[in-house]
Design an enzyme around this catalytic site. Structure first.
Site: not given
Ligand code: ACM
Length: 414
Positions: A183-185
């Site tokens: 997630d959320e890279t």
């Protein structure tokens, strides 16, 4: 049968019952706030009470690495004790982790460990600075515990590290699934992200495990047999802008906010890709099942005001327990079809605002019971008005276990 010191007689009856979804799960964040083995066992007891069958344990994040990896001792020596707003550090030895897995198994619960990669990796970089960071954005986030950074799929030593960690994790995990985060890279190019997930997926499969990841993994070459966790789903009360003025989101630099919004804006596209690739979905729509939403309605107990104000992510709008109960896993997102795509329902509790086990309990109960019900019951059997009556009789069970809970004024507690 004995109950609360009295003999209770049950009529002879036959119970015909079965769960609606195969997997009924909770994700527990032990990185932001570390919980002891005995505390995690009590969370397992909660899941067992509500016939949930997976504990997904979020073992790593920027704020802490919580599982012993023998080949990389700095992960726990350094990463287990990151500066974390004064909270004590800690980690599970492999022996303790096995103890948790066994305790869960004896209650028909599978433990799914998560190593959150390639982003959320500040504790990894602090432990092994030689790991290659593929994010070159140099922004000062100015938020405790937050960091931009992502492991570089094109660096052989970094990927060797990832493979070694997955291999050790697979050995201590008897269950079929390993969760690889994803997630959320923010700040990582799509190309590098996809290469990273594809390689990591192969490491998981090489160890005879199956992969689960947050929904962004649908951008990579995932296939039938993999699971993606659909989490980006904001709901309700989004006009509470005043409440959120000092929130984590509004505290972000505009460049980071833009990247975060870009991630959120791709939520539908991710789900479509996952469905097209025939991966299974675990539904975790944040607006309904992220249990770190602050409670909106007052408590029936004025002594809870302080906990109610402090606990829960300020970035989210406050939600009543009724609002978070009123959803249906099969229909909330028309991109998903329950019978074909949905493998399970998962609540998540993130612990940025939590400092101890009592506070965790306060956010878990009573909402956890409502999520469990979505995983078990057919929707036509439930609605808020009759559910709140059934819920009202649960506190004696929680009190017997000495669990804290939010005494919502929407329920006429027995
Ligand atoms: C997540 O909430 N970042 C999965």
């Amino acid at each position: 049968m004995e109950a609360r010191g009295k003999t209770v007689y049950l009529p002879v009856l036959e119970v015909k019952d079965s769960p609606r979804f195969t997997w009924r799960r909770l994700s527990l964040d032990v990185s932001r706030c570390f919980f002891t083995v005995e505390e995690v066992k009590q969370v397992i007891d909660m899941l067992s009470l509500y016939k949930m069958n997976v504990l997904h344990i979020h073992l790593t994040d920027n704020q802490g690495w919580r599982i012993e990896i023998k080949k990389y001792p700095n992960l726990t020596a350094t990463g287990g004790h990151m500066p974390n707003e004064g909270r004590k550090g800690g980690y599970y030895t492999q022996e303790q982790f096995r103890e948790l897995v066994e305790y869960a198994a004896s209650r028909f619960i599978t433990v799914v460990p998560e190593i959150d990669i390639p982003g959320h990796t500040a504790a990894m970089f602090a432990s092994y600075p030689e790991l290659k960071n593929a994010v070159t954005l140099d922004l000062n986030l100015n938020i405790a515990g937050q960091a931009l950074g992502a492991l570089d799929a094109d660096d052989a030593e970094t990927m060797q590290f990832v493979e070694d960690v997955i291999t050790e994790l697979a050995v201590i995990t008897p269950g079929s699934y390993l969760h690889i985060g994803g997630d959320e890279t923010m700040g990582l190019s799509d190309e590098k992200f996809i290469r990273f997930i594809n390689q990591t997926r192969q490491f998981v499969l090489n160890n005879r495990k199956k992969m689960v990841g947050w929904q962004e993994i649908c951008r990579a070459d995932i296939k039938e047999g993999d699971l993606f966790q659909h989490w980006i789903y904001l709901t309700g009360n989004m006009d509470q802008t005043d409440e959120r003025e000092d929130s984590m989101i509004s505290g972000l630099p505009p460049e980071v906010l833009k990247l975060l919004m870009e991630t959120f804006s791709r939520a539908g596209e991710d789900v479509e890709k996952g469905v097209f690739k025939q991966a299974g979905a675990i539904v975790s729509p944040s607006g309904f099942v992220y249990l770190d939403h602050r409670y909106l309605e007052p408590s029936a107990d004025p002594l809870q005001t302080d906990e109610q104000e402090r606990l829960g992510m300020p970035a989210y709008p406050k939600q009543t327990i009724e609002q978070m109960y009123n959803w249906d896993p099969s229909t909330f997102n028309p991109l998903l079809r329950a019978s074909e795509n949905i493998a399970g329902v998962e609540a998540a509790i993130w612990c940025e605002t939590i400092s101890n086990f009592r506070e965790l309990q306060f956010l878990l109960m009573p909402r956890l019971a409502g999520v469990a019900e979505k995983g078990w019951f057919k929707v036509e059997h439930t609605n808020w008005d009759e559910y709140k009556v059934r819920l009202s009789s649960h506190p004696p069970l929680w009190e017997q276990a000495d669990w804290n809970y939010f005494k919502s004024s929407l329920v006429d507690w027995k």
